[in-house]
Design a protein around this motif. Structure first.
Motif, PDB file in Angstrom:
ATOM      1  N   LYS A 160       1.570  -9.156 -10.266  1.00  0.00           N
ATOM      2  CA  LYS A 160       1.403  -7.829 -10.860  1.00  0.00           C
ATOM      3  C   LYS A 160       0.476  -6.951 -10.024  1.00  0.00           C
ATOM      4  O   LYS A 160      -0.159  -6.028 -10.528  1.00  0.00           O
ATOM      5  CB  LYS A 160       0.868  -7.959 -12.292  1.00  0.00           C
ATOM      6  N   ALA A 161       0.409  -7.255  -8.737  1.00  0.00           N
ATOM      7  CA  ALA A 161      -0.433  -6.484  -7.824  1.00  0.00           C
ATOM      8  C   ALA A 161       0.333  -6.209  -6.542  1.00  0.00           C
ATOM      9  O   ALA A 161       1.316  -6.874  -6.232  1.00  0.00           O
ATOM     10  CB  ALA A 161      -1.714  -7.251  -7.523  1.00  0.00           C
ATOM     11  N   SER A 162      -0.125  -5.217  -5.800  1.00  0.00           N
ATOM     12  CA  SER A 162       0.550  -4.873  -4.550  1.00  0.00           C
ATOM     13  C   SER A 162      -0.371  -4.056  -3.656  1.00  0.00           C
ATOM     14  O   SER A 162      -1.424  -3.576  -4.088  1.00  0.00           O
ATOM     15  CB  SER A 162       1.831  -4.077  -4.840  1.00  0.00           C
ATOM     16  N   ASP A 163       0.040  -3.909  -2.408  1.00  0.00           N
ATOM     17  CA  ASP A 163      -0.629  -2.985  -1.508  1.00  0.00           C
ATOM     18  C   ASP A 163      -0.108  -1.580  -1.802  1.00  0.00           C
ATOM     19  O   ASP A 163       0.953  -1.413  -2.424  1.00  0.00           O
ATOM     20  CB  ASP A 163      -0.332  -3.347  -0.052  1.00  0.00           C
ATOM     21  N   LYS A 164      -0.846  -0.581  -1.337  1.00  0.00           N
ATOM     22  CA  LYS A 164      -0.363   0.792  -1.492  1.00  0.00           C
ATOM     23  C   LYS A 164      -0.815   1.632  -0.307  1.00  0.00           C
ATOM     24  O   LYS A 164      -1.780   1.292   0.388  1.00  0.00           O
ATOM     25  CB  LYS A 164      -0.862   1.400  -2.802  1.00  0.00           C
ATOM     26  N   ASP A 165      -0.111   2.720  -0.084  1.00  0.00           N
ATOM     27  CA  ASP A 165      -0.457   3.649   0.983  1.00  0.00           C
ATOM     28  C   ASP A 165      -1.716   4.412   0.582  1.00  0.00           C
ATOM     29  O   ASP A 165      -1.789   4.978  -0.510  1.00  0.00           O
ATOM     30  CB  ASP A 165       0.705   4.618   1.219  1.00  0.00           C
ATOM     31  N   ARG A 166      -2.715   4.396   1.442  1.00  0.00           N
ATOM     32  CA  ARG A 166      -3.997   5.006   1.092  1.00  0.00           C
ATOM     33  C   ARG A 166      -3.880   6.529   0.905  1.00  0.00           C
ATOM     34  O   ARG A 166      -4.549   7.103   0.044  1.00  0.00           O
ATOM     35  CB  ARG A 166      -5.037   4.697   2.170  1.00  0.00           C
ATOM     36  N   LYS A 167      -3.036   7.185   1.695  1.00  0.00           N
ATOM     37  CA  LYS A 167      -2.921   8.642   1.609  1.00  0.00           C
ATOM     38  C   LYS A 167      -2.072   9.093   0.434  1.00  0.00           C
ATOM     39  O   LYS A 167      -2.444   9.987  -0.321  1.00  0.00           O
ATOM     40  CB  LYS A 167      -2.343   9.195   2.914  1.00  0.00           C
ATOM     41  N   THR A 168      -0.904   8.473   0.271  1.00  0.00           N
ATOM     42  CA  THR A 168       0.019   8.912  -0.768  1.00  0.00           C
ATOM     43  C   THR A 168      -0.236   8.249  -2.116  1.00  0.00           C
ATOM     44  O   THR A 168       0.174   8.772  -3.159  1.00  0.00           O
ATOM     45  CB  THR A 168       1.468   8.619  -0.359  1.00  0.00           C
ATOM     46  N   GLY A 169      -0.885   7.075  -2.084  1.00  0.00           N
ATOM     47  CA  GLY A 169      -1.109   6.337  -3.321  1.00  0.00           C
ATOM     48  C   GLY A 169       0.121   5.593  -3.795  1.00  0.00           C
ATOM     49  O   GLY A 169       0.098   4.964  -4.856  1.00  0.00           O
ATOM     50  N   LYS A 170       1.195   5.616  -2.998  1.00  0.00           N
ATOM     51  CA  LYS A 170       2.429   4.949  -3.389  1.00  0.00           C
ATOM     52  C   LYS A 170       2.313   3.448  -3.189  1.00  0.00           C
ATOM     53  O   LYS A 170       1.959   2.971  -2.114  1.00  0.00           O
ATOM     54  CB  LYS A 170       3.599   5.482  -2.573  1.00  0.00           C
ATOM     55  N   ALA A 171       2.619   2.698  -4.257  1.00  0.00           N
ATOM     56  CA  ALA A 171       2.519   1.242  -4.209  1.00  0.00           C
ATOM     57  C   ALA A 171       3.787   0.625  -3.632  1.00  0.00           C
ATOM     58  O   ALA A 171       4.887   1.150  -3.827  1.00  0.00           O
ATOM     59  CB  ALA A 171       2.263   0.687  -5.604  1.00  0.00           C
ATOM     60  N   ASP A 172       3.620  -0.486  -2.924  1.00  0.00           N
ATOM     61  CA  ASP A 172       4.774  -1.226  -2.416  1.00  0.00           C
ATOM     62  C   ASP A 172       5.514  -1.871  -3.578  1.00  0.00           C
ATOM     63  O   ASP A 172       4.890  -2.361  -4.514  1.00  0.00           O
ATOM     64  CB  ASP A 172       4.323  -2.329  -1.449  1.00  0.00           C
ATOM     65  N   ARG A 173       6.808  -1.895  -3.490  1.00  0.00           N
ATOM     66  CA  ARG A 173       7.623  -2.588  -4.493  1.00  0.00           C
ATOM     67  C   ARG A 173       8.155  -3.862  -3.858  1.00  0.00           C
ATOM     68  O   ARG A 173       9.068  -3.824  -3.032  1.00  0.00           O
ATOM     69  CB  ARG A 173       8.764  -1.701  -4.970  1.00  0.00           C
ATOM     70  N   THR A 174       7.575  -4.959  -4.239  1.00  0.00           N
ATOM     71  CA  THR A 174       7.970  -6.240  -3.670  1.00  0.00           C
ATOM     72  C   THR A 174       8.404  -7.180  -4.787  1.00  0.00           C
ATOM     73  O   THR A 174       7.790  -7.216  -5.856  1.00  0.00           O
ATOM     74  CB  THR A 174       6.810  -6.882  -2.901  1.00  0.00           C
ATOM     75  N   PRO A 175       9.464  -7.944  -4.573  1.00  0.00           N
ATOM     76  CA  PRO A 175       9.938  -8.873  -5.608  1.00  0.00           C
ATOM     77  C   PRO A 175       8.941 -10.006  -5.814  1.00  0.00           C
ATOM     78  O   PRO A 175       8.203 -10.381  -4.905  1.00  0.00           O
ATOM     79  CB  PRO A 175      11.252  -9.395  -5.030  1.00  0.00           C
ATOM     80  N   VAL A 176       8.921 -10.547  -7.022  1.00  0.00           N
ATOM     81  CA  VAL A 176       8.057 -11.687  -7.328  1.00  0.00           C
ATOM     82  C   VAL A 176       8.741 -12.954  -6.827  1.00  0.00           C
ATOM     83  O   VAL A 176       9.865 -13.257  -7.207  1.00  0.00           O
ATOM     84  CB  VAL A 176       7.790 -11.784  -8.843  1.00  0.00           C
ATOM     85  N   THR A 177       8.049 -13.665  -5.944  1.00  0.00           N
ATOM     86  CA  THR A 177       8.564 -14.919  -5.395  1.00  0.00           C
ATOM     87  C   THR A 177       7.456 -15.958  -5.465  1.00  0.00           C
ATOM     88  O   THR A 177       6.359 -15.682  -5.952  1.00  0.00           O
ATOM     89  CB  THR A 177       9.012 -14.744  -3.931  1.00  0.00           C
ATOM     90  N   LYS A 178       7.736 -17.133  -4.931  1.00  0.00           N
ATOM     91  CA  LYS A 178       6.693 -18.157  -4.906  1.00  0.00           C
ATOM     92  C   LYS A 178       5.494 -17.706  -4.083  1.00  0.00           C
ATOM     93  O   LYS A 178       4.369 -18.155  -4.302  1.00  0.00           O
ATOM     94  CB  LYS A 178       7.249 -19.478  -4.356  1.00  0.00           C
TER      95      LYS A 178
END
Length: 212
Positions: A160-178
């Motif tokens: 339930k966490a991700s990286d995000k772009d510091r300027k735009t604030g847009k979070a990465d959408r990554t699938p949940v895997t092992k």
């Protein structure tokens, strides 16, 4: 969302104390003008109590760490686990603040782990990235080697966490895997001021013991 960099240290090294590097900045060094919280820590047995100034660590509302099962009922062990939670929060706060020279990093890490943490945070800064979301830390397994040395293993759920772009604030959408689940192993050393600092830290994504 990676919280800490992995180090090439085995569990045996964590336990015996051969995996740490005592070089680098001193974890207790203070930065003039930095905001700190005052608290009292219980140092090694037989030493007088020392008043310790802990650096202030604040996370934004979109970054949250949840610690499950991190209370043992043993005061000494719980003090160690609390210092580890502070170290984890300090790492996230340094990433958010884009501050690889964070006082809090130097307070809760030492040696090779300190150098690695600073490099990890700098990587986020150089790439213009930050973090967002909630990470759950669970299944802590603590081994007291002696009164001033310990090995701690634990798991993290970053689904339930991700990286995000510091300027735009847009979070990465990554699938949940092992790989959203991380196993950590760490070696901690208790300072004369009573603070438990992380000297060695290693991590492994997708470790079967943490995948849920």
């Amino acid at each position: 969302m990676p919280i800490a960099v992995a180090f090439a240290a085995t569990s045996a090294l964590l336990l015996t104390g051969c995996g740490g590097d005592d070089g680098g900045s001193k974890p207790g060094d203070e930065i003039a003008g930095a905001d700190t919280d005052k608290s009292t820590a219980s140092p090694s047995s037989g030493a007088p109590e020392v008043s310790v100034k802990r650096p202030s660590v604040t996370l934004p509302s979109d970054v949250k760490n949840v610690f499950e099962g991190w209370e043992t009922g043993d005061a000494a062990k719980d003090a160690l686990l609390t210092d580890v939670t502070h170290r984890i929060n300090a790492t996230d706060a340094a990433i958010v603040a884009a501050d690889p020279e964070s006082e809090a990093l130097r307070f809760y890490y030492k040696g090779g782990a300190l150098a690695g943490a600073a490099t990890w945070v700098k990587g986020y800064v150089d790439e213009g990235r930050s973090i967002t979301g909630t990470v759950r830390f669970y299944a802590p397994d603590l081994v007291m080697v002696d009164k001033d040395t310990a090995a701690l293993a634990y798991c993290a759920d970053e689904s339930k966490a991700s990286d995000k772009d510091r300027k735009t604030g847009k979070a990465d959408r990554t699938p949940v895997t092992k790989d959203s689940y991380v196993a950590y192993n760490s070696r901690l050393e208790k300072g004369e001021d009573g603070i438990w600092r992380t000297a060695v830290l290693e991590s492994e994504r997708g470790n079967a013991k943490c995948v849920r």
